[in-house]
Design an enzyme around this catalytic site. Structure first.
Site, PDB file in Angstrom:
ATOM      1  N   ILE A  54      30.649   2.777  -6.781  1.00  0.00           N
ATOM      2  CA  ILE A  54      31.689   3.707  -6.329  1.00  0.00           C
ATOM      3  C   ILE A  54      32.685   3.044  -5.382  1.00  0.00           C
ATOM      4  O   ILE A  54      33.561   3.699  -4.838  1.00  0.00           O
ATOM      5  CB  ILE A  54      31.088   4.962  -5.650  1.00  0.00           C
ATOM      6  CG1 ILE A  54      30.123   4.567  -4.529  1.00  0.00           C
ATOM      7  CG2 ILE A  54      30.404   5.856  -6.672  1.00  0.00           C
ATOM      8  CD1 ILE A  54      29.626   5.753  -3.713  1.00  0.00           C
ATOM      9  N   GLY A  55      32.541   1.755  -5.166  1.00  0.00           N
ATOM     10  CA  GLY A  55      33.523   1.110  -4.299  1.00  0.00           C
ATOM     11  C   GLY A  55      33.075  -0.289  -3.943  1.00  0.00           C
ATOM     12  O   GLY A  55      31.921  -0.657  -4.139  1.00  0.00           O
ATOM     13  N   THR A  56      34.024  -1.067  -3.463  1.00  0.00           N
ATOM     14  CA  THR A  56      33.701  -2.411  -3.040  1.00  0.00           C
ATOM     15  C   THR A  56      34.121  -2.559  -1.593  1.00  0.00           C
ATOM     16  O   THR A  56      35.243  -2.223  -1.240  1.00  0.00           O
ATOM     17  CB  THR A  56      34.414  -3.440  -3.920  1.00  0.00           C
ATOM     18  OG1 THR A  56      34.005  -3.186  -5.257  1.00  0.00           O
ATOM     19  CG2 THR A  56      34.037  -4.846  -3.548  1.00  0.00           C
ATOM     20  N   GLY A  57      33.217  -2.978  -0.779  1.00  0.00           N
ATOM     21  CA  GLY A  57      33.514  -3.045   0.658  1.00  0.00           C
ATOM     22  C   GLY A  57      33.637  -4.463   1.144  1.00  0.00           C
ATOM     23  O   GLY A  57      33.876  -5.373   0.349  1.00  0.00           O
ATOM     24  N   ASP A 102      36.216  -2.698  11.896  1.00  0.00           N
ATOM     25  CA  ASP A 102      36.948  -2.171  10.752  1.00  0.00           C
ATOM     26  C   ASP A 102      36.977  -0.646  10.790  1.00  0.00           C
ATOM     27  O   ASP A 102      36.673   0.021   9.807  1.00  0.00           O
ATOM     28  CB  ASP A 102      36.334  -2.696   9.445  1.00  0.00           C
ATOM     29  CG  ASP A 102      37.292  -2.527   8.262  1.00  0.00           C
ATOM     30  OD1 ASP A 102      38.454  -2.118   8.491  1.00  0.00           O
ATOM     31  OD2 ASP A 102      36.882  -2.786   7.120  1.00  0.00           O
TER      32      ASP A 102
END
Ligand SMILES: *[C@@H]1O[C@H](CO)[C@@H](O)[C@H](O)[C@H]1NC(C)=O
Ligand SMILES: *[C@@H]1O[C@H](CO)[C@@H](O)[C@H](O)[C@H]1NC(C)=O
Ligand SMILES: *[C@@H]1O[C@H](CO)[C@@H](O)[C@H](O)[C@H]1NC(C)=O
Ligand SMILES: *[C@@H]1O[C@H](CO)[C@@H](O)[C@H](O)[C@H]1NC(C)=O
Ligand SMILES: *[C@@H]1O[C@H](CO)[C@@H](O)[C@H](O)[C@H]1NC(C)=O
Ligand SMILES: *[C@@H]1O[C@H](CO)[C@@H](O)[C@H](O)[C@H]1NC(C)=O
Ligand SMILES: *[C@@H]1O[C@H](CO)[C@@H](O)[C@H](O)[C@H]1NC(C)=O
Length: 918
Positions: free
Chosen positions: A614-617, A736
């Site tokens: 669901i995403g790349t961090g 961040d």
């Protein structure tokens, strides 16, 4: 003139200020030797020193006097000097009064030559990489008023000669590697208003000469190695508002003289070896908001005088040897939010008066010897989230009023002598996720209302005298992953648990359950041990005992069963020791005694198939996985190539190591992790509403995020960051913070997430060095563009940015530069707010908005130094909000900005609502 203005466009705004200040001076003839010193310092880039015909007085950050002598160098943050500090020939700058080089990447030692600057009033060198010792010749800086060398690697001892700087008002040597004792000569600094020696390796006893510093409002000696008693002379420091002595090895008792400190708001003595009694004189500390005496050796009764501290918000007396009863007077503490008396030798009943502490959110009374029954008045504590009473000797039955605690998430009553039946009213506790009534004398049936607790994840009713059937409603609990009913007298058949057919932990043994084992349970637990009727006829007809525990062929799984003391207070220590004990290749942790199976994770994500991503961090991909029991978790997995890279591996291990220590209501919960060569991943709780960014961008969701929810979001974020930055044992920065990394649960509460870039704010500041800027564009503190030194003030900036975004409904973008420079056109606050929401009408909400915007503006200061710390921000939110002095619609942003200029320099840690003094 026009050329100068054009130039200012290409240099950062903050420098442009200093730059413009020096325009007048530039007309005067410049001093040649000073010019050449500046030229050879290497501090200004060739673009300034050679490509411009301008005299040195007009260089960025330089100020000169009328005769053309350099009086100030102010290269904070926006300017990357780098290089060696000793390159500057200070003896040729005799007029210098101001030298501020914060965050400029400076290395090397403090040169002796600096001591020739007899006119110097301000020396600020914080957040660099300076090494070596503080030279004794600093005593020649007789004009010095502010000395800040914090966040460097200065070693050696504090020179006694420092005591000669009698004009000093602010002294900050915190976060260095200083050792030795505090020289008694410090007592001569009678103008000192604040001093910080925290987080060094200082030892010896605290000199009684400190009592001379009667103008001091803040002393921070925390996180050192101080021994001996707290000197009686501390009582002479009547201006003190904050006294930080925690995490040392101080002994003896608290001197009664502490009672003289009438303005004290925070007294932090936790983690020492203090003993004896809490002095009665404590009752004089009428301003006290936070009192932390955790982990000492106090062995008396809690004096009833504590009940006089009406402003108290936090009282932590846990892990001492306190005896006697809870004084009724504690009931007077209406502002109390966090009360921890756990792990003491307290006894007697829990007083009815506890019901008067209506602000309580956390109530930790476990591991004492309380007796009597639980008073019905507990039902008045409607804000309570955590009620920990386990491991006491409480008797009687649970009062029905428990059903009034509709905010409760954790109810731990195990190992007491409670009896009677479990009240049906427990079914009202909609937010409950952990219910543990193990090892009491409860009888009667399990109320089917428990089946209505749809947030329940953990249910342990084992070792009681419960009878009747297992209510079928338990099958409705889709989040339940731990169910332990063993050792009761339950009868009837075993429910099929169709919804939770793969509970991670199910124990129904030692009951009188009959009939066939449902097929799905057999399949789910191939290693289930069925023991026939004959073997255990006395107690059970069928015993079903299952605990899933899937060993991998090459990997050893260790599961840590965490006790309540872990959750409540001892997070740091117990995990640390567990990790060192069990530091195998693979390790998994739960925040309660559930377990997670590696195989479940692999199955649920089809071995990390991209369709679950669901995403790349920062340094991995995030997957959503639904475990067989219905629980949804988020997994962050390190990419393969990164898993090979030792530096990524190290940062992963760091994240595991540190996140397991973090337990904060508004920081995402780490449920477990896998740490193995072939697979490195972290398991987090899943956040239904996704990121704050998405919620603000979507017009419908943004309106659901009404003003009071937004106010809560900002405050929760602030408390979480303050906890990270100032939790003394290992302060950590996030690096961040942005709206993408604030996640919202289904109640739209904020959770700080993505610790991929987080790092410890270590003494070893090699960890503060990074090869490239991390963070999210638009949230990165301006100083990072030029320097590579990170500290907690970068987070403060990003917090300010995110808080403004929450208020405005979108990212500030370029408005930021307008806001912070001149306010040519002053913007009215209400016009700046998110237009999708109605004008805030409620007084309390509009006060909070005013406070948030004024704090956020202070956080956005281009210079990190005047930015408040997250602790100050968090405390400002906790303080009582003063009424607005003006109607809300008449307040402008410039007013909010200008009311907030002096944070550290001005010496005030108090924050008002910004306008009250108008
Ligand atoms: C400090 O001052 C003393 C006396 O004024 C002088 O002798 C000494 O040289 C000075 N030290 C430095 C390093 O300038
Ligand atoms: C305390 O301060 C006074 C001046 O206010 C000074 O004369 C005295 O020497 C100081 N005492 C110590 C122990 O430093
Ligand atoms: C603290 O002091 C003790 C002796 O009092 C010493 O053994 C220890 O090394 C010191 N620790 C540090 C970090 O300075
Ligand atoms: C503190 O005040 C007391 C009087 O209350 C005085 O006797 C003592 O000398 C003072 N101590 C210091 C270190 O100034
Ligand atoms: C205590 O605080 C009050 C109010 O802020 C202030 O007026 C007073 O001067 C303070 N007392 C001392 C001794 O600093
Ligand atoms: C506190 O309780 C523990 C265990 O019950 C006991 O061993 C200890 O002696 C008690 N300490 C005091 C000061 O009463
Ligand atoms: C519990 O809630 C009921 C209904 O809301 C109320 O009447 C009662 O006073 C409450 N009792 C306690 C102890 O809070």
């Amino acid at each position: 003139m026009s050329m100068i203005c054009n130039m200012s466009l290409v240099i950062p705004i903050a420098i442009a200020f200093a730059f413009c200040n020096s325009i007048l001076a530039a007309r005067a003839p410049s001093n040649q030797s000073e010019a050449s010193v500046l030229l050879h310092s290497g501090w200004w880039p060739p673009s300034v020193t050679s490509n411009t015909p301008l005299p040195h007085c007009t260089w960025p950050g330089v100020s000169c006097d009328a005769s053309g002598s350099v009086v100030g160098i102010h290269l904070t943050t926006d300017y990357h000097i780098g290089g060696n500090f000793s390159n500057m020939n200070f003896s040729l700058l005799p007029s210098l009064t101001f030298l501020q080089l914060f965050h400029t990447g400076l290395t090397g030692e403090i040169p002796l030559q600096i001591c020739t600057l007899s006119r110097l009033t301000n020396l600020g060198l914080s957040n660099n990489f300076l090494t070596g010792e503080l030279p004794p010749c600093v005593q020649n800086l007789t004009s010095l008023q502010a000395l800040d060398i914090s966040h460097n690697q200065i070693s050696g001892s504090i020179p006694p000669e420092l005591g000669n700087l009698e004009r000093l008002t602010n002294l900050d040597l915190g976060f260095n590697a200083l050792s030795g004792a505090i020289p008694p000569t410090v007592g001569r600094l009678h103008n000192l208003q604040s001093f910080r020696f925290n987080s060094n390796q200082l030892g010896g006893s605290i000199p009684l000469e400190l009592g001379n510093l009667t103008k001091t409002y803040e002393i921070d000696l925390s996180c050192n190695n101080f021994t001996g008693p707290i000197p009686l002379s501390i009582g002479n420091l009547t201006s003190l508002t904050h006294l930080f002595l925690q995490e040392n090895k101080l002994g003896g008792s608290i001197p009664p003289e502490v009672g003289n400190l009438a303005n004290l708001t925070g007294l932090y003595l936790q983690g020492n070896k203090l003993n004896g009694c809490i002095p009665l004189e404590i009752s004089n500390l009428r301003s006290l908001v936070r009192l932390n005496l955790q982990e000492n050796r106090f062995d008396c009764a809690i004096p009833s005088e504590v009940g006089d501290l009406k402003n108290l918000n936090l009282l932590d007396l846990s892990s001492n040897y306190l005896v006697g009863t809870i004084p009724l007077e504690l009931g007077n503490l209406k502002n109390m939010n966090y009360l921890d008396l756990s792990c003491n030798n307290l006894t007697g009943p829990i007083p009815l008066a506890i019901g008067k502490m209506t602000s309580l959110t956390y109530l930790y009374l476990q591991e004492n010897t309380f007796v009597g029954s639980l008073p019905r008045e507990i039902g008045y504590l409607r804000s309570l989230n955590y009620l920990f009473l386990q491991e006491n000797k409480l008797g009687g039955s649970i009062p029905l009023e428990i059903g009034n605690l509709t905010s409760l998430t954790h109810l731990l009553l195990y190992e007491n002598k409670l009896n009677g039946s479990i009240p049906l009213e427990i079914g009202n506790l909609e937010t409950l996720s952990v219910l543990n009534l193990r090892e009491n004398g409860f009888d009667g049936a399990i109320p089917s209302e428990i089946g209505e607790l749809e947030n329940l994840e953990f249910l342990d009713l084992s070792s009681n005298n419960l009878v009747g059937i297992i209510p079928l409603d338990l099958e409705n609990l889709t989040r339940l992953s731990h169910l332990d009913l063993h050792n009761n007298s339950l009868s009837g058949s075993i429910p099929s648990f169709t919804n939770n057919s793969l509970l991670d932990h199910l124990n129904l043994s030692y009951n009188h359950l009959r009939g066939p084992i449902p097929d799905n349970l057999r399949v789910a637990f191939p290693d289930t041990a069925f023991i026939g009727n004959e073997a255990h006829r006395r107690r059970s007809s069928v015993i079903l005992y299952t605990t899933i525990f899937v060993p991998l062929a090459t990997v050893c799984i260790s599961c840590i069963v965490l006790g309540s003391c872990f959750i409540s207070r001892n997070a740091t220590k117990s995990t640390q020791s567990e990790i060192t004990k069990k530091n195998g290749d693979f390790l998994s942790i739960w925040n309660y005694d559930g377990r997670i199976a590696y195989k479940d994770i692999i199955n649920a994500t089809e071995d990390f198939d991209v369709k679950y991503c669901i995403g790349t961090g920062g340094y991995g991909s995030v997957y959503k996985a639904q475990l067989p029991n219905g629980k949804v978790v988020a997994l962050k997995k390190l990419h393969h190539f990164e898993a090979e890279d030792p530096s990524f591996k190290k940062s992963f291990r760091n994240e595991v190591k540190h996140l397991t220590k973090i337990r904060h209501r508004s920081i995402i919960k780490l449920h477990g992790f896998c740490q193995h060569r072939q697979c490195m991943f972290l398991i987090y709780e899943y956040m239904e509403r996704g990121s704050l960014f998405h919620n603000l961008r979507d017009d419908v969701k943004a309106v659901e995020l009404d003003w009071s929810k937004r106010v809560d979001l900002v405050q929760d974020m602030a408390h979480a960051l303050s906890y990270m930055h100032h939790d003394c044992t290992r302060p950590m920065i996030h690096q961040d913070i942005c709206s993408n990394n604030i996640l919202l649960n289904n109640k739209m509460q904020a959770f700080v997430s993505d610790f991929g870039n987080a790092r410890l704010l270590d003494l070893d500041s090699s960890s503060n060095l990074t090869a490239n800027i991390v963070g999210t564009y638009g949230y990165i503190a301006p100083e990072l563009v030029y320097t590579m030194a990170f500290n907690e003030k970068c987070d403060v900036y990003s917090f300010g940015m995110t808080a403004m975004e929450i208020m405005m409904g979108k990212h500030l973008g370029d408005v930021i530069s307008l806001l912070l420079t001149s306010f040519k056109e002053d913007i009215m606050l209400y016009k700046f707010l998110d237009p999708r929401l109605p004008f805030p009408r409620q007084n309390s909400v509009s006060r909070s908005i005013v406070l948030i915007v004024s704090l956020a503006l202070a956080c956005l200061s281009a210079n990190p130094k005047p930015r408040p710390t997250m602790k100050q921000v968090s405390e400002a939110f906790l303080a009582q909000k003063l009424p607005l002095a003006k109607p809300f619609h008449e307040i402008s942003l410039a007013q909010l900005r200008d009311n907030n200029v002096s944070w550290l320099e001005g010496g005030s840690t108090e924050v008002s609502s910004g306008l009250s003094d108008e």
